[in-house]
Design a protein around this motif. Structure first.
Motif, PDB file in Angstrom:
ATOM      1  N   ALA A 184     -20.119  -7.229 -11.561  1.00 43.61           N
ATOM      2  CA  ALA A 184     -21.329  -6.581 -11.046  1.00 43.61           C
ATOM      3  C   ALA A 184     -21.052  -5.109 -10.763  1.00 43.61           C
ATOM      4  CB  ALA A 184     -21.788  -7.283  -9.768  1.00 43.61           C
ATOM      5  N   GLU A 185     -22.121  -4.341 -10.644  1.00 42.65           N
ATOM      6  CA  GLU A 185     -22.009  -2.917 -10.335  1.00 42.65           C
ATOM      7  C   GLU A 185     -21.966  -2.722  -8.819  1.00 42.65           C
ATOM      8  OE1 GLU A 185     -25.114  -0.717 -12.182  1.00 42.65           O
ATOM      9  OE2 GLU A 185     -24.768  -1.562 -14.179  1.00 42.65           O
ATOM     10  N   PHE A 186     -21.076  -1.844  -8.370  1.00 41.89           N
ATOM     11  CA  PHE A 186     -20.899  -1.588  -6.944  1.00 41.89           C
ATOM     12  C   PHE A 186     -21.133  -0.112  -6.651  1.00 41.89           C
ATOM     13  CE2 PHE A 186     -18.123  -0.012  -3.556  1.00 41.89           C
ATOM     14  CZ  PHE A 186     -18.493  -0.822  -2.493  1.00 41.89           C
ATOM     15  N   SER A 187     -21.819   0.159  -5.533  1.00 43.25           N
ATOM     16  CA  SER A 187     -22.029   1.542  -5.117  1.00 43.25           C
ATOM     17  C   SER A 187     -22.163   1.595  -3.601  1.00 43.25           C
ATOM     18  CB  SER A 187     -23.286   2.136  -5.768  1.00 43.25           C
ATOM     19  OG  SER A 187     -24.442   1.407  -5.387  1.00 43.25           O
ATOM     20  N   THR A 188     -21.934   2.776  -3.035  1.00 43.44           N
ATOM     21  CA  THR A 188     -22.098   2.974  -1.593  1.00 43.44           C
ATOM     22  C   THR A 188     -22.959   4.199  -1.343  1.00 43.44           C
ATOM     23  OG1 THR A 188     -20.099   4.334  -1.423  1.00 43.44           O
ATOM     24  CG2 THR A 188     -19.857   1.956  -1.054  1.00 43.44           C
ATOM     25  N   GLU A 189     -23.548   4.241  -0.141  1.00 42.98           N
ATOM     26  CA  GLU A 189     -24.338   5.397   0.260  1.00 42.98           C
ATOM     27  C   GLU A 189     -24.389   5.446   1.788  1.00 42.98           C
ATOM     28  OE1 GLU A 189     -28.379   5.042  -0.978  1.00 42.98           O
ATOM     29  OE2 GLU A 189     -28.776   3.273   0.252  1.00 42.98           O
ATOM     30  N   ALA A 190     -24.938   6.556   2.276  1.00 38.04           N
ATOM     31  CA  ALA A 190     -25.232   6.721   3.709  1.00 38.04           C
ATOM     32  C   ALA A 190     -24.029   6.454   4.601  1.00 38.04           C
ATOM     33  CB  ALA A 190     -26.402   5.824   4.115  1.00 38.04           C
ATOM     34  N   SER A 191     -22.883   6.994   4.212  1.00 39.75           N
ATOM     35  CA  SER A 191     -21.716   6.888   5.078  1.00 39.75           C
ATOM     36  C   SER A 191     -21.851   7.890   6.222  1.00 39.75           C
ATOM     37  CB  SER A 191     -20.442   7.184   4.280  1.00 39.75           C
ATOM     38  OG  SER A 191     -19.298   7.124   5.113  1.00 39.75           O
ATOM     39  N   TYR A 192     -21.573   7.444   7.438  1.00 40.68           N
ATOM     40  CA  TYR A 192     -21.660   8.346   8.580  1.00 40.68           C
ATOM     41  C   TYR A 192     -20.464   8.101   9.505  1.00 40.68           C
ATOM     42  CZ  TYR A 192     -23.845   4.196  10.691  1.00 40.68           C
ATOM     43  OH  TYR A 192     -24.109   2.922  11.111  1.00 40.68           O
ATOM     44  N   PRO A 193     -20.058   9.130  10.259  1.00 44.50           N
ATOM     45  CA  PRO A 193     -18.835   9.032  11.051  1.00 44.50           C
ATOM     46  C   PRO A 193     -19.033   8.366  12.401  1.00 44.50           C
ATOM     47  CG  PRO A 193     -19.743  11.220  11.244  1.00 44.50           C
ATOM     48  CD  PRO A 193     -20.628  10.482  10.275  1.00 44.50           C
ATOM     49  N   GLU A 194     -17.927   7.942  12.976  1.00 42.37           N
ATOM     50  CA  GLU A 194     -17.934   7.407  14.327  1.00 42.37           C
ATOM     51  C   GLU A 194     -18.019   8.561  15.330  1.00 42.37           C
ATOM     52  OE1 GLU A 194     -13.750   8.282  13.123  1.00 42.37           O
ATOM     53  OE2 GLU A 194     -15.474   7.324  12.171  1.00 42.37           O
ATOM     54  N   TRP A 195     -18.366   8.227  16.569  1.00 41.45           N
ATOM     55  CA  TRP A 195     -18.410   9.201  17.660  1.00 41.45           C
ATOM     56  C   TRP A 195     -17.249   8.879  18.590  1.00 41.45           C
ATOM     57  CZ3 TRP A 195     -22.422   8.363  22.104  1.00 41.45           C
ATOM     58  CH2 TRP A 195     -22.211   9.310  23.126  1.00 41.45           C
ATOM     59  N   ALA A 196     -16.280   9.778  18.657  1.00 37.21           N
ATOM     60  CA  ALA A 196     -15.074   9.533  19.442  1.00 37.21           C
ATOM     61  C   ALA A 196     -15.314   9.834  20.920  1.00 37.21           C
ATOM     62  CB  ALA A 196     -13.928  10.388  18.916  1.00 37.21           C
ATOM     63  N   TYR A 197     -14.644   9.077  21.763  1.00 37.13           N
ATOM     64  CA  TYR A 197     -14.729   9.263  23.217  1.00 37.13           C
ATOM     65  C   TYR A 197     -14.171  10.621  23.610  1.00 37.13           C
ATOM     66  CZ  TYR A 197     -13.668   8.526  28.192  1.00 37.13           C
ATOM     67  OH  TYR A 197     -13.574   8.651  29.547  1.00 37.13           O
ATOM     68  N   LYS A 198     -14.873  11.331  24.496  1.00 34.12           N
ATOM     69  CA  LYS A 198     -14.456  12.645  24.983  1.00 34.12           C
ATOM     70  C   LYS A 198     -13.872  12.476  26.383  1.00 34.12           C
ATOM     71  CE  LYS A 198     -16.365  17.356  25.529  1.00 34.12           C
ATOM     72  NZ  LYS A 198     -15.669  18.016  24.404  1.00 34.12           N
ATOM     73  N   LYS A 199     -12.612  12.845  26.541  1.00 36.44           N
ATOM     74  CA  LYS A 199     -11.928  12.609  27.805  1.00 36.44           C
ATOM     75  C   LYS A 199     -12.576  13.360  28.961  1.00 36.44           C
ATOM     76  CE  LYS A 199      -7.381  12.714  29.998  1.00 36.44           C
ATOM     77  NZ  LYS A 199      -5.933  13.052  29.845  1.00 36.44           N
ATOM     78  N   ASP A 200     -12.880  14.628  28.765  1.00 33.66           N
ATOM     79  CA  ASP A 200     -13.492  15.453  29.806  1.00 33.66           C
ATOM     80  C   ASP A 200     -14.945  15.736  29.438  1.00 33.66           C
ATOM     81  OD1 ASP A 200     -11.073  15.722  31.326  1.00 33.66           O
ATOM     82  OD2 ASP A 200     -10.378  17.158  29.812  1.00 33.66           O
ATOM     83  N   SER A 201     -15.878  15.284  30.261  1.00 33.78           N
ATOM     84  CA  SER A 201     -17.299  15.421  29.946  1.00 33.78           C
ATOM     85  C   SER A 201     -18.104  15.752  31.201  1.00 33.78           C
ATOM     86  CB  SER A 201     -17.828  14.132  29.315  1.00 33.78           C
ATOM     87  OG  SER A 201     -19.237  14.144  29.232  1.00 33.78           O
ATOM     88  N   TYR A 202     -18.660  16.935  31.226  1.00 31.52           N
ATOM     89  CA  TYR A 202     -19.521  17.348  32.344  1.00 31.52           C
ATOM     90  C   TYR A 202     -20.761  16.465  32.426  1.00 31.52           C
ATOM     91  CZ  TYR A 202     -23.385  19.965  34.470  1.00 31.52           C
ATOM     92  OH  TYR A 202     -24.498  20.324  35.199  1.00 31.52           O
ATOM     93  N   ILE A 203     -21.417  16.207  31.273  1.00 34.27           N
ATOM     94  CA  ILE A 203     -22.688  15.477  31.304  1.00 34.27           C
ATOM     95  C   ILE A 203     -22.461  14.017  31.685  1.00 34.27           C
ATOM     96  CG2 ILE A 203     -22.748  14.848  28.839  1.00 34.27           C
ATOM     97  CD1 ILE A 203     -25.711  15.950  31.082  1.00 34.27           C
ATOM     98  N   ARG A 204     -21.336  13.437  31.285  1.00 38.12           N
ATOM     99  CA  ARG A 204     -21.042  12.059  31.682  1.00 38.12           C
ATOM    100  C   ARG A 204     -20.863  11.956  33.189  1.00 38.12           C
ATOM    101  NH1 ARG A 204     -16.469  11.135  28.911  1.00 38.12           N
ATOM    102  NH2 ARG A 204     -15.070  11.532  30.663  1.00 38.12           N
ATOM    103  N   GLU A 205     -20.090  12.880  33.761  1.00 39.69           N
ATOM    104  CA  GLU A 205     -19.858  12.847  35.193  1.00 39.69           C
ATOM    105  C   GLU A 205     -21.144  13.097  35.975  1.00 39.69           C
ATOM    106  OE1 GLU A 205     -17.062  11.761  36.513  1.00 39.69           O
ATOM    107  OE2 GLU A 205     -16.431  11.476  34.420  1.00 39.69           O
ATOM    108  N   LEU A 206     -22.014  13.969  35.428  1.00 38.93           N
ATOM    109  CA  LEU A 206     -23.296  14.220  36.100  1.00 38.93           C
ATOM    110  C   LEU A 206     -24.174  12.980  36.065  1.00 38.93           C
ATOM    111  CD1 LEU A 206     -25.262  16.120  37.508  1.00 38.93           C
ATOM    112  CD2 LEU A 206     -26.027  16.905  35.251  1.00 38.93           C
ATOM    113  N   PHE A 207     -24.252  12.302  34.931  1.00 38.06           N
ATOM    114  CA  PHE A 207     -25.029  11.062  34.826  1.00 38.06           C
ATOM    115  C   PHE A 207     -24.503  10.015  35.806  1.00 38.06           C
ATOM    116  CE2 PHE A 207     -27.376  12.476  31.196  1.00 38.06           C
ATOM    117  CZ  PHE A 207     -28.411  11.563  31.001  1.00 38.06           C
ATOM    118  N   ILE A 208     -23.181   9.928  35.937  1.00 35.01           N
ATOM    119  CA  ILE A 208     -22.593   8.962  36.864  1.00 35.01           C
ATOM    120  C   ILE A 208     -22.975   9.295  38.301  1.00 35.01           C
ATOM    121  CG2 ILE A 208     -20.410   8.127  37.839  1.00 35.01           C
ATOM    122  CD1 ILE A 208     -19.191   8.459  35.020  1.00 35.01           C
TER     123      ILE A 208
END
Length: 485
Positions: A390-414
Motif C-alpha cells: 500500500a501507499e504510505f504518506s504523512t502530513e501535519a506534523s507538529y512539535p511538542e511543547w516542552a516544560y519551562k522551568k522558570d515561568s512568570y505566568i505559571r506562578e501568577l496563575f498559581i
C-alpha cells in the motif's frame, strides 16, 4: 432564532458563544467565522489582521494604569470538530448549532457543541468588547484548522505578534494548568482496490458497529474505549475465513482526532448463510459487550438488509490486505510516561477508514511527548503498509511543547488560584496537541500556559460544557489579567 443562553452567566461570554454557534466553523470551513471576527474588530476600531490561512489577530491597548505592563497574547482556535449521530439531520456547512441547557450543562442536539474551542473565542470577544475590564495590552490570536493538525498555527506569520506571554484557552479541566503537551503526526495508508463480480443470488447487508462512546483521541485514549475501525476488522476476518461473503465498502469514523464510535461495511452473501452469519454476529456482539463492559456497555454489532444495487466487490486479495492492515496498524496507548504518573506518553488512533472507487484509505493520528517515539510509531505504520503493498504518506506534523522551568505566568496563575479558592491548582502535561508547541518555535522564547473550564466528551455528539465552571474560569482569567503589571 431564539437566544437560549441570554440569561446564563457570565452573560457577556455566553452572548458571544451563542452568536458564533450560529456560524458554520468546521475545520477547513472557517472563512465566515474569520470574516466575522475581522468585522467585529473594525466596528470597534481595533487593530486587526487576517492572514492567508484566515488566522486573525486583534489588538487592544492596555487599560489605564497598565500601559507599562507586558503585552499578553490571548489565544484560541475558531474551528470545531463536526460530529453528529447517524440519525441527526444537520449540515455543518450551513446549519447553526442547536444549543440547549440541561441544568448546569450546555449541550447541542445530536451534534458536537463546539465549546472546544468556541469558549475561548467567546472569552476573548467579551474582553475585547468591554472597556471596564482591567488588563495589559492584549493581542488576541484566533487560529484556524487546529483540529486538522494545527494548520493555522503552522502557517502563522509571527511578525505581527509582539507579546512574550501567551495564555492558551484550549484546555478542558478546571483547576488544571497545562504546561506541556505532546507533538503529533498524521499518517495515511492507501490500498488500491481490485474489483470483481460476485455470485448471483447474493443479498447485500449493512454490517454495523454502534454504541461506542468514542471521545478525544488524545484526552480519552487511555480510557480503554473501543475503536470501531479496529473492531470491524475482527468481525470481517471471522466471516471471511469461514463463509462465502463479499465486501464492497467500509466506512468508519469522521475525524482523526476522535476515537471512531461507528463503522459500516457492506457485505453480501447468499440467503442460505443467513442463520450462520447471524449467529456469528451475535457471538461478536457478546464478545465486545464483555470486553468493553466497563468502558462501552452499549456497544452493538448487527446486520440489516439493504435495498441497494451493488455493482462490484473487493477481490479476495484486496480484502485480505484490508483485513491484514486492520490488525497491523497500531492503535491506542503505546507507552505511558515514566516521569509523570498517569500521563500517556505515546499513542495512535486509527480514526478514519474510507472507501472510494479507487482505494481504501486508513488514516491515523499519532501523538507523543517524545519526538523520536512519534516518528517510531509512524514508521511502524509505514512498515505495515509495505507488507500489503500500500501507499504510505504523512502530513501535519507538529512539535511538542516542552516544560519551562522558570515561568512568570505559571506562578501568577498559581498565586491567583490560591487566593481565589484557597488551594493549589494542579500542574500537568496533556496528551493532546496544543498550538503552544508551534508557538514556541515560531515566536521564540514564549512564557505560556493553557487552561479552560470543564468540558466533557469533546469531539462527540455528547460534548457538554459546565456553565458554572465557565463562570469561575472567566473570573479567574480576569483576575489574572488584572494582576499582570
Amino acid at each position: 432564532m431564539k437566544n437560549v443562553l441570554q440569561n446564563v452567566e457570565p452573560k457577556e461570554v455566553f452572548r458571544y458563544f451563542e452568536e458564533i454557534s450560529k456560524i458554520p466553523r468546521g475545520s477547513g470551513n472557517e472563512k465566515e467565522i474569520s470574516d466575522f471576527l475581522v468585522q467585529f474588530a473594525k466596528k470597534r476600531n481595533l487593530e486587526v489582521d487576517q492572514d492567508e490561512a484566515l488566522n486573525v489577530v486583534i489588538k487592544k491597548n492596555a487599560s489605564k494604569g497598565y500601559e507599562k505592563s507586558p503585552t499578553v497574547i490571548l489565544q484560541g482556535h475558531m474551528d470545531m470538530v463536526c460530529e453528529k449521530n447517524k440519525d441527526t439531520v444537520h449540515d455543518f456547512k450551513k446549519d447553526p448549532i442547536k444549543i440547549e441547557v440541561d441544568e448546569d450543562f450546555i449541550r447541542a442536539k445530536g451534534t458536537t457543541l463546539g465549546a472546544d474551542n468556541g469558549i475561548a473565542v467567546a472569552f476573548c470577544l467579551a474582553i475585547l468588547d468591554n472597556d471596564h475590564i482591567k488588563h495589559p495590552k492584549v493581542e488576541v490570536l484566533f487560529t484556524t484548522e487546529e483540529e486538522m493538525g494545527l494548520k493555522g498555527a503552522a502557517n502563522l506569520e509571527p511578525s505581527n505578534l509582539n507579546g512574550k506571554i501567551l495564555i492558551n484557552i484550549d484546555s478542558e479541566e478546571e483547576g488544571v494548568l497545562f504546561v506541556s503537551c505532546s507533538g503529533g503526526i498524521r499518517s495515511k495508508v492507501e490500498i488500491p482496490i481490485v474489483w470483481k463480480d460476485y455470485d448471483e443470488g447474493c443479498i447485500p447487508y449493512k454490517l454495523q458497529i454502534r454504541g461506542l462512546k468514542g471521545g478525544h483521541s488524545g484526552m480519552d485514549i487511555d480510557k480503554g474505549r473501543g475503536n470501531a475501525n479496529k473492531l470491524i476488522g475482527r468481525v470481517l476476518q471471522d466471516l471471511f475465513e469461514h463463509d462465502d461473503i463479499y465486501v464492497s465498502d467500509i466506512h468508519g469514523g469522521d475525524k482523526l482526532n476522535a476515537i471512531p464510535r461507528e463503522v459500516d461495511a457492506t457485505i453480501l452473501f447468499k440467503n442460505e448463510y443467513i442463520e450462520k452469519i447471524q449467529s456469528k454476529i451475535k457471538k461478536w456482539d457478546d464478545v465486545f459487550k464483555h470486553e468493553f463492559q466497563s468502558s462501552d456497555p452499549h456497544v452493538s454489532v448487527k446486520i440489516e438488509k439493504i435495498d441497494r444495487k451493488i455493482e462490484k466487490v473487493f477481490s479476495d486479495q484486496t480484502l485480505e490486505k484490508v483485513l491484514a492492515l486492520s490488525f497491523l496498524i497500531p492503535c491506542g496507548v503505546q507507552k505511558m510516561s515514566m516521569d509523570i504518573e498517569g500521563l500517556v506518553e505515546s499513542s495512535t488512533n486509527l480514526g478514519v477508514i474510507s472507501t472510494t472507487k479507487e482505494k481504501i484509505v486508513f488514516s491515523s493520528a499519532t501523538r507523543s511527548s517524545v519526538r523520536t517515539m512519534k516518528d517510531y510509531i509512524a514508521k511502524q505504520i509505514k512498515e505495515a503498509s509495505k507488507l500489503v503493498e500500500a501507499e504510505f504518506s504523512t502530513e501535519a506534523s507538529y512539535p511538542e511543547w516542552a516544560y519551562k522551568k522558570d515561568s512568570y505566568i505559571r506562578e501568577l496563575f498559581i498565586d491567583v488560584y490560591k487566593r481565589l479558592y484557597g488551594k493549589e491548582p494542579e500542574i500537568a502535561a496533556v496528551h493532546a496537541g496544543l498550538e503552544c508547541g508551534l508557538f514556541s518555535e515560531k515566536l521564540g522564547d514564549m512564557d505560556m500556559i493553557s487552561f479552560g473550564p470543564n468540558m466533557y466528551d469533546v469531539h462527540t455528539p455528547n460534548e457538554h460544557l459546565s456553565r458554572s465552571s465557565t463562570e469561575r474560569t472567566w473570573k479567574y482569567l480576569l483576575s489574572v489579567l488584572e494582576e499582570i503589571k
